[in-house]
Design an enzyme around this catalytic site. Structure first.
Site, short mmCIF file in Angstrom:
data_model
loop_
_atom_site.label_atom_id
_atom_site.label_comp_id
_atom_site.label_asym_id
_atom_site.label_seq_id
_atom_site.Cartn_x
_atom_site.Cartn_y
_atom_site.Cartn_z
N ASP A 30 0.86 -1.18 0.00
CA ASP A 30 0.00 0.00 0.00
C ASP A 30 0.89 1.23 0.00
O ASP A 30 2.02 1.19 0.49
CB ASP A 30 -0.92 -0.01 1.23
N GLU A 31 0.40 2.32 -0.52
CA GLU A 31 1.15 3.57 -0.64
C GLU A 31 2.42 3.34 -1.46
O GLU A 31 3.49 3.88 -1.18
CB GLU A 31 1.49 4.15 0.75
N ALA A 32 2.30 2.54 -2.52
CA ALA A 32 3.45 2.17 -3.35
C ALA A 32 4.08 3.38 -4.04
O ALA A 32 5.25 3.32 -4.42
CB ALA A 32 3.04 1.13 -4.37
N GLN A 33 3.35 4.46 -4.18
CA GLN A 33 3.91 5.65 -4.82
C GLN A 33 5.09 6.20 -4.03
O GLN A 33 5.96 6.85 -4.60
CB GLN A 33 2.84 6.74 -5.00
#
Length: 172
Positions: free
Chosen positions: A49-52
Site C-alpha cells: 500500500d502507498e506504493a507511490q
C-alpha cells in the site's frame, strides 16, 4: 507492507475506518531481503500500500520478488501528486509492472466527470507548491485532498462537500 500510512504505524488504514496489520517500511528498507526473510510457507503473495512512496530501487525489488520468488505482488497507490507529477515509485511501477488496473471504484469530480487528479486544499484554497509528501489524516484538518477531473484541476476549481451535495438531485 506500507510506506507512510496516514496512521504512522504498522497498519494499512482507510478514511472510512478499515484497518489491517502491515509491515512498515521506510526509504532504506531492502524489500527483496524483507520478503526473502519470511518463511516461504507464510507468504502467498505480497501487497504494497502507498506504493507511490517506494523508491525506484524498492520497486525493482518488487519485480525481482515476482521473477525470482514466484510470488504475485499487488501494489496500490496514487500515480500523481498534487502537482499532477508522477511519483518516482509510481513511475517505476508503470515501467515494470506486468499489468496495470485502475480500481473499479469510480471517483467523481464535483461536476460528475471521472476524477483522477489529486488537488491539495490548504485552508480552503487549492495549492500547487509545498512539500510533495504530506502524510497524515488530513480529512478534517487545514490541509485536505480532493479528487478532481483534469478540467477543474487545471482551472484550480474545487467545490466544498456541502456544495457538492446541493448539486446532486435526488430521484427516487
Amino acid at each position: 507492507m506500507t510506506n507512510r500510512d496516514r496512521s504512522g504505524q504498522s497498519l494499512v488504514t482507510s478514511r472510512i475506518g478499515l484497518v489491517a496489520d502491515a509491515v512498515l517500511i521506510d526509504d532504506d528498507t531492502d524489500v527483496f531481503a524483507l520478503v526473502e526473510g519470511f518463511p516461504s510457507s507464510r507468504i502467498d503473495y505480497v501487497v504494497c500500500d502507498e506504493a507511490q512512496f517506494m523508491s525506484v530501487t524498492q520497486v525493482d525489488h518488487l519485480a525481482r520478488i515476482v521473477d525470482e520468488s514466484g510470488l504475485d505482488v499487488f501494489a496500490y497507490g496514487l500515480l500523481t501528486d498534487f502537482r499532477s507529477k508522477l511519483f518516482d515509485g509510481a513511475a517505476r511501477l508503470v515501467e515494470v509492472a506486468d499489468e496495470m488496473h485502475r480500481l473499479q471504484a469510480v471517483v467523481l469530480c464535483w461536476c460528475g466527470r471521472t476524477a483522477f487528479m489529486n488537488a491539495r486544499i490548504v485552508d480552503g484554497v487549492m495549492v500547487r507548491t509545498g512539500d510533495v509528501v504530506a502524510v497524515g489524516d488530513t480529512a478534517d484538518g487545514p490541509m485536505q485532498y480532493r479528487a478532481l477531473c483534469r478540467r477543474h484541476f487545471v482551472a484550480g476549481r474545487e467545490v466544498s462537500r456541502a456544495r457538492l451535495w446541493a448539486r446532486i438531485p435526488c430521484v427516487l
